[in-house]
Design a protein around this motif. Structure first.
Motif, PDB file in Angstrom:
ATOM      1  N   THR A 131     -11.000   0.381  37.628  1.00  0.00           N
ATOM      2  CA  THR A 131     -12.356   0.230  37.099  1.00  0.00           C
ATOM      3  C   THR A 131     -12.331   0.489  35.600  1.00  0.00           C
TER       4      THR A 131
ATOM      5  N   GLU B 222     -14.259   1.368  32.328  1.00  0.00           N
ATOM      6  CA  GLU B 222     -15.535   1.940  31.891  1.00  0.00           C
ATOM      7  C   GLU B 222     -16.054   1.175  30.678  1.00  0.00           C
TER       8      GLU B 222
ATOM      9  N   ALA C 147     -16.334   4.869  27.042  1.00  0.00           N
ATOM     10  CA  ALA C 147     -15.205   4.119  27.615  1.00  0.00           C
ATOM     11  C   ALA C 147     -13.926   4.501  26.897  1.00  0.00           C
TER      12      ALA C 147
END
Length: 285
Positions: A278, A280, A285
């Motif tokens: 995943t 971000e 992030a």
């Protein structure tokens, strides 16, 4: 494949893509199989044949891939015997093979009538190779791999089994004393352990307990690379763990003792799992 009588004035066959097609007897091929034939026993047999042919083709590719990652010697006579089978021929054609001299690499193009292998060597010459066995080398073992890749591109080589353009990793020269784990691709987060395990199996890796694993034979020794993916019945978020290697007895192998193929294939697995993490978004992030 020949056209088969299906009754009702129709004929059926499998096209080159393994799809059932129909035509009026002796006429032009129809865009779809007529409704009257969809439950016909002959059409059903063709569909089951197509499914079997797909499984057979996949099995041939898997076997050639296993020969490559295991550095196993393959009898030349065996290659000659299976060559007439289109599925085997498709899996084997254009694979780089090595005979008695490990420095003499050639791309397999055909099998001669007497059972010898016709290969294109790195000078662009078509030569006959007839050793008792050949190996399908892992690319990390090929000398001057970049030159081999460039030559393959010039020849327009395409391979069903990823070999020449397979991603490879070279083992570093030095490690911490007695180190047994690599964490370059640890910490890749997934929404669920199920999703991470599904990615592993989808990539062709085995999931056993809390690990994704792959086995190779390197220098005659069996080695299994494994990446932690989380407890089997955990239904929350999960992430990739460290990469390690074990021998046939289950003992951890020190990083400085991991062979070149085992290292490359283990890192390839870890990187492929990590790539599905995943990502971000936003300021954190």
């Amino acid at each position: 494949m020949a056209w088969l009588d299906a009754g009702e004035g129709y004929e059926v066959t499998l096209d080159e893509g393994g799809r059932v097609v129909a035509r009026r007897s002796g006429g032009r091929q129809l865009k779809t199989v007529p409704k009257a034939l969809r439950d016909d026993p002959g059409v059903d047999r063709l569909r089951r044949l197509a499914e079997w042919l797909d499984r057979h083709a996949d099995a041939c590719v898997a076997q050639v891939d296993a020969w490559m990652v295991s550095s196993l010697p393959v009898p030349t006579a065996l290659i000659a015997r299976v060559w007439p089978d289109e599925a085997w021929r498709s899996a084997l054609r254009d694979m780089a093979v090595v005979g008695d001299d490990p420095d003499e690499v050639g791309f397999l193009r055909d099998v001669s009538e007497d059972g010898g292998l016709k290969v294109v060597d790195l000078d662009g010459e078509t030569v006959r190779m007839a050793p008792r066995t050949v190996t399908v080398p892992h690319p990390v073992l090929l000398p001057d791999l970049d030159d081999v890749r460039e030559f393959a591109a010039e020849l327009g080589i395409t391979q069903r089994v990823e070999q020449i353009h397979r991603a490879t990793w070279t083992r570093p020269e030095a490690f911490a004393a007695n180190a047994t784990e690599v964490r370059d691709y640890a910490g890749g987060k997934f929404a669920s352990r199920f999703g991470l395990a599904a990615r592993a199996t989808g990539l062709g890796y085995r999931v056993s307990g809390g690990y994704a694993t792959c086995k190779v034979r390197d220098g005659g020794r069996g080695t299994e690379a494994s990446v932690w993916i989380g407890e089997p019945y955990w239904d929350g978020e999960s992430e990739t763990g460290g990469l390690g290697w074990h021998d046939d007895e289950g003992r951890a192998v020190r990083l400085d003792e991991v062979g070149p193929v085992a290292w490359s294939e283990g890192m390839r697995m870890a990187a492929a799992l990590y790539a599905g993490r995943t990502i971000e978004e936003g300021g954190n992030a």
